[in-house]
Write an enzyme that holds these catalytic residues in place. Structure first.
Site, PDB file in Angstrom:
ATOM      1  N   ALA A   1       0.985  -1.091  -0.077  1.00 47.47           N
ATOM      2  CA  ALA A   1      -0.223   0.080  -0.115  1.00 47.47           C
ATOM      3  C   ALA A   1       0.821   1.301   0.180  1.00 47.47           C
ATOM      4  O   ALA A   1       1.865   1.535  -0.851  1.00 47.47           O
ATOM      5  CB  ALA A   1      -0.992  -0.065   1.365  1.00 47.47           C
ATOM      6  N   CYS A   2       0.676   2.361   0.713  1.00 44.45           N
ATOM      7  CA  CYS A   2       1.192   3.414   0.801  1.00 44.45           C
ATOM      8  C   CYS A   2       2.752   3.411   1.198  1.00 44.45           C
ATOM      9  O   CYS A   2       3.283   4.352   1.308  1.00 44.45           O
ATOM     10  CB  CYS A   2       0.613   4.607   1.835  1.00 44.45           C
ATOM     11  SG  CYS A   2      -1.072   5.055   0.679  1.00 44.45           S
TER      12      CYS A   2
END
Length: 374
Positions: A156-157
């Site tokens: 993800a981030c």
């Protein structure tokens, strides 16, 4: 002697299309009016909730975002569609994600004075990949003419920082001399443009960075990687349930619960103290304190998060020189935000200056690299 790991070149690919808050909000409000009119009876009986209006002022105050770049603008603002129109490509054509990854990679390789023959490994690390296999990284490797190996990874981030961590470890273990880490964040297809609380958050972009041992560095602007630090803690407060099981679940693979969604207030409350403590602990390993840092290249999700984190660490809000902001024009670009900030705001540092790249996001996941200008 242990090999010193160096970040030696970065690349940034920016889409040609952009969408301002005003454009996005006007489209969303028109969609909401249409939805509410079509569902007036159910709204009146309480079966479903009416969609509220939003405003550009609300978006900027809540996030700091003013506009975002997007891979394909057509379709996003159409109230009868509310998603981009991206034509499917044949298997013998380069994929959309590999195409933007290659564009960023070429810039990073040029900045680092590297050719395909110099690269041993390619890591594509991002929030989403457009297919399960073959790996986007292997496609990029082939397109660039790189020998060696490549693989994809999803965190993800924090995918960009975690990808750089893997490159760092490869150099240390001498399993590769030079690694190309690429973050092709093609996020817009997973954005729910009909959701008031999340439709404005993301933009598309691609970043890349070359990581190598100090004995092969040939560029003037480079940073020693002093150490890395990673942390994960499971949470469903940021989630995307789109996946290959949707077909077997007999559910709508493009339903609202399968797109990006988050509990924003919970994320803010949970992640800010975790990120601040993570950075403090990372610096302490080197007998450093926050004020010793010349530059903070923080994850670019929400300006209020960055403000609170810097206040926790410095006792005041960091200046834009100390902690540059790019989310106002790029929006949240998933894992690429801190790399964009690094790419745009590092050339003024002088030999010996310390800086930190730090990401935080779904997982929860936090990743950081402490660097020093060579």
């Amino acid at each position: 002697m242990t090999q010193q790991v160096v970040m030696s070149g970065t690349g940034l690919w920016t889409p040609k299309h952009s969408i301002t808050n005003e454009e996005l909000i006007n489209s969303y409000n028109d969609y909401s009016d249409k939805f509410n009119a079509q569902n007036a009876a159910k709204i009146a009986t309480g079966e479903i909730e009416a969609k509220p209006h939003s405003s550009a002022e609300f978006v900027e105050k809540a996030s700091g975002i003013k506009s975002r770049y997007i891979y394909e603008k057509e379709g996003v603002l159409d109230i009868n569609r509310m998603r981009p129109i991206i034509a499917e490509r044949n298997d013998d054509q380069i994929s959309n994600q590999a195409e933007i990854a290659v564009a960023a990679a070429r810039k990073a390789m040029k900045a680092a004075n590297k050719t395909a023959d110099d690269i041993d490994a390619v890591i594509v690390s991002c929030a989403y990949v457009q297919r399960s296999y073959p790996a986007i990284a292997i496609e990029v490797q082939a397109e660039l003419g790189i020998k060696g190996f490549g693989f994809d990874m999803l965190v993800a981030c924090s995918a960009a920082t975690f990808g750089m961590h893997r490159a760092y470890e490869m150099i240390k273990a001498q399993t590769a001399k030079t690694v190309l880490v690429i973050n092709p964040e093609l996020v817009s297809p997973q954005v729910n443009y009909t959701d008031r609380d999340s439709h404005f958050i993301f933009g598309d972009v691609a970043t890349a960075i070359v990581i190598e041992g100090e004995d092969t560095v040939t560029c003037d602007n480079a940073f020693n990687v002093l150490s890395t630090k990673a942390f994960t803690q499971f949470s469903s407060n940021i989630r995307s349930n789109h996946g290959y099981l949707n077909r077997a679940n007999d559910t709508d693979p493009y339903g609202a619960d399968k797109l990006f969604r988050q509990e924003g207030r919970k994320v803010f409350k949970d992640v800010c103290p975790l990120a601040a403590e993570h950075i403090r602990a990372h610096l302490a390993k080197h007998d450093l304190v926050p004020k010793d840092l010349k530059r903070w290249w923080l994850h670019q999700a929400n300006i209020n998060m960055n403000t609170l984190i810097s206040k926790r660490l410095l006792g005041r809000v960091a200046t834009l020189e100390e902690a540059p902001i790019v989310l106002d024009r790029y929006a949240n670009t998933a894992s690429a935000g801190s790399v964009i900030a690094f790419n745009l705001y590092n050339k003024d540092l002088v030999k010996g200056d310390f800086g930190i790249l730090c990401s935080f996001g779904a997982g929860y996941s936090i990743g950081s690299l402490l660097v020093q200008k060579r």
